[in-house]
Design a protein around this motif. Sequence first.
Motif, PDB file in Angstrom:
ATOM      1  N   MET A 130      -3.589   6.512 -64.729  1.00  0.00           N
ATOM      2  CA  MET A 130      -2.150   6.341 -64.486  1.00  0.00           C
ATOM      3  C   MET A 130      -1.475   7.686 -64.231  1.00  0.00           C
ATOM      4  N   SER A 134      -2.821   7.354 -60.137  1.00  0.00           N
ATOM      5  CA  SER A 134      -1.962   6.317 -59.564  1.00  0.00           C
ATOM      6  C   SER A 134      -0.720   6.944 -58.943  1.00  0.00           C
ATOM      7  N   SER A 136       2.227   6.447 -59.940  1.00  0.00           N
ATOM      8  CA  SER A 136       3.306   6.497 -60.932  1.00  0.00           C
ATOM      9  C   SER A 136       3.957   7.867 -61.032  1.00  0.00           C
TER      10      SER A 136
END
Length: 153
Positions: A130, A134, A136
């Motif tokens: 994450m 990712s 994000s």
Amino acid sequence: MNGMSGSSQAAPAPSPSAFFHHHRRHHGGMMHMTFFWGKNTEVLFEGWPGTSLTMYWVCLASIFVFSALSEWISRCGVMKAGPASFGGGLIQTVVYTARAGLSYLIMLAVMSFNGGVFLAAMAGFGLGFMVFGSRSFKDTGSNNNHTEVQSHC
């Protein structure tokens, strides 16, 4: 026989399985082959973390950090393609080898079949992806509108 006196024969070598049976009896139990829950486990090293709740939490935190670190190493800029050079290739090889070794250590820790160790590893890999893999925490507004997900397979 062949120059040896008749009464002194060498004892047959013990079978490998005899060693492992003795080793298990010595420690008072068998290795788990199914998932179990509890702080009394051995992970990677004999006697670690032992029966201490504090050391069990240190073990879980270590597995979590190592898993996240493995994800960071997988996605750090050193592993990206660049101009051909011996030095760059050597650095990539060292980083790749460190990541592979770290991943194998995490795998061996999970093979303790302790549920907490498994969850700590998965949480570390998940958080590591994450944060480092990712979209994000990435600015995707510039050139790319997608994130490539790399697989370890």
